[in-house]
Design a protein around this motif. Structure first.
Motif, PDB file in Angstrom:
ATOM      1  N   ASP A  59       0.846  -1.201   0.000  1.00 29.78           N
ATOM      2  CA  ASP A  59       0.000   0.000   0.000  1.00 29.78           C
ATOM      3  C   ASP A  59       0.877   1.246   0.000  1.00 29.78           C
ATOM      4  N   LYS A  60       0.232   2.402  -0.081  1.00 25.81           N
ATOM      5  CA  LYS A  60       1.003   3.647  -0.221  1.00 25.81           C
ATOM      6  C   LYS A  60       1.810   3.974   1.036  1.00 25.81           C
ATOM      7  N   HIS A  61       1.320   3.509   2.204  1.00 24.32           N
ATOM      8  CA  HIS A  61       2.036   3.803   3.447  1.00 24.32           C
ATOM      9  C   HIS A  61       3.342   3.007   3.524  1.00 24.32           C
ATOM     10  N   LEU A  62       3.246   1.715   3.185  1.00 28.89           N
ATOM     11  CA  LEU A  62       4.463   0.892   3.166  1.00 28.89           C
ATOM     12  C   LEU A  62       5.418   1.366   2.066  1.00 28.89           C
ATOM     13  N   TYR A  63       4.838   1.790   0.927  1.00 30.78           N
ATOM     14  CA  TYR A  63       5.665   2.322  -0.175  1.00 30.78           C
ATOM     15  C   TYR A  63       6.488   3.510   0.306  1.00 30.78           C
ATOM     16  N   HIS A  64       5.826   4.433   1.000  1.00 28.31           N
ATOM     17  CA  HIS A  64       6.526   5.641   1.462  1.00 28.31           C
ATOM     18  C   HIS A  64       7.611   5.291   2.477  1.00 28.31           C
TER      19      HIS A  64
ATOM     20  N   LEU B 152      15.699  -5.842  -0.412  1.00 28.74           N
ATOM     21  CA  LEU B 152      14.446  -5.083  -0.344  1.00 28.74           C
ATOM     22  C   LEU B 152      13.232  -6.017  -0.457  1.00 28.74           C
ATOM     23  N   ILE B 153      13.297  -6.980  -1.380  1.00 29.26           N
ATOM     24  CA  ILE B 153      12.181  -7.925  -1.561  1.00 29.26           C
ATOM     25  C   ILE B 153      11.984  -8.757  -0.285  1.00 29.26           C
ATOM     26  N   GLU B 154      13.110  -9.204   0.323  1.00 31.07           N
ATOM     27  CA  GLU B 154      13.021  -9.966   1.578  1.00 31.07           C
ATOM     28  C   GLU B 154      12.372  -9.119   2.673  1.00 31.07           C
ATOM     29  N   PHE B 155      12.751  -7.841   2.729  1.00 26.28           N
ATOM     30  CA  PHE B 155      12.194  -6.939   3.739  1.00 26.28           C
ATOM     31  C   PHE B 155      10.688  -6.766   3.524  1.00 26.28           C
ATOM     32  N   ILE B 156      10.276  -6.653   2.250  1.00 24.16           N
ATOM     33  CA  ILE B 156       8.847  -6.491   1.933  1.00 24.16           C
ATOM     34  C   ILE B 156       8.071  -7.729   2.393  1.00 24.16           C
ATOM     35  N   HIS B 157       8.609  -8.929   2.081  1.00 30.35           N
ATOM     36  CA  HIS B 157       7.937 -10.169   2.488  1.00 30.35           C
ATOM     37  C   HIS B 157       7.822 -10.240   4.016  1.00 30.35           C
ATOM     38  N   LYS B 158       8.907  -9.849   4.686  1.00 29.82           N
ATOM     39  CA  LYS B 158       8.909  -9.889   6.148  1.00 29.82           C
ATOM     40  C   LYS B 158       7.902  -8.892   6.706  1.00 29.82           C
TER      41      LYS B 158
END
Length: 198
Positions: free
Chosen positions: A125-130, A147-153
């Motif tokens: 979402d936009k909040h996580l994006y920011h 970065l992808i690992e951090f997003i999954h986590k």
């Protein structure tokens, strides 16, 4: 008399060479005149005649003798394999040869492109994006994989928090219902006792 004729022929050959060079689009050194047809070539006083002689093969444009690039190609092939690039071949500093800023810009572009793609696909979402955008700018992520690992986590953590929150709400509701039932039982017992005394 003979000298005068030869001089006139030489002058006319100069004119022929000049005209030929102009027609063929090359220098005068590149023009070859057939030595067996000098008399006929001497009569060429127009570009039309020159074109006719070129067509007949009496005037030819010599091939260009360029420096061969084969050695350079072989050297470049070896340089692609990492040869000829030791300390003795280097002129600039490491930062001049491969600037840190260029590496930084390249990395930021990769990370931001990924974030934009994930936001478009509704993966974040936009909040996580920011939040991730600011972290990228703050040099938290070294490459795309991290970065992808951090997003999954982060997404799994969000799901876990939501699950825990839902469980807590359910537990609160059950506790409240249990309290209400106890209170109702107490009230019922009190009312029964009061009615018995009367």
């Amino acid at each position: 008399m003979g000298d005068h004729t030869s001089f006139a022929t030489m002058v006319s050959m100069k004119t022929v060479k000049r005209l030929s060079a102009s027609v063929m689009g090359c220098g005068k050194k590149k023009v070859w005149l057939d030595p067996t047809e000098m008399t006929e070539l001497g009569t060429a006083n127009s570009r039309q005649n020159i074109r006719r002689f070129i067509k007949n093969g009496l005037i030819i444009k010599r091939p260009s003798s360029n420096v061969s690039r084969s050695r350079l190609r072989a050297r470049n092939a070896m340089k692609r394999l990492g040869r000829h690039s030791g300390t003795g071949k280097r002129k600039g500093t490491r930062n001049a040869r491969h600037p840190e800023k260029a590496i930084w810009m390249q990395r930021q572009r990769v990370l931001r492109r990924l974030l934009a793609k994930y936001r478009e696909a509704k993966k974040i979402d936009k909040h996580l994006y920011h939040e991730l955008y600011c972290k990228s700018k703050g040099n938290v992520f070294r490459n795309k994989r991290i970065l992808i690992e951090f997003i999954h986590k982060a997404k799994s953590e969000t799901v876990r928090e939501q699950t825990l929150a839902a469980a807590a709400v359910t537990r609160r509701e059950k506790t409240k219902a249990l309290k209400d039932r106890r209170q109702n039982r107490k009230d019922a017992a009190r009312l029964a006792a009061e009615s018995y005394k009367q």
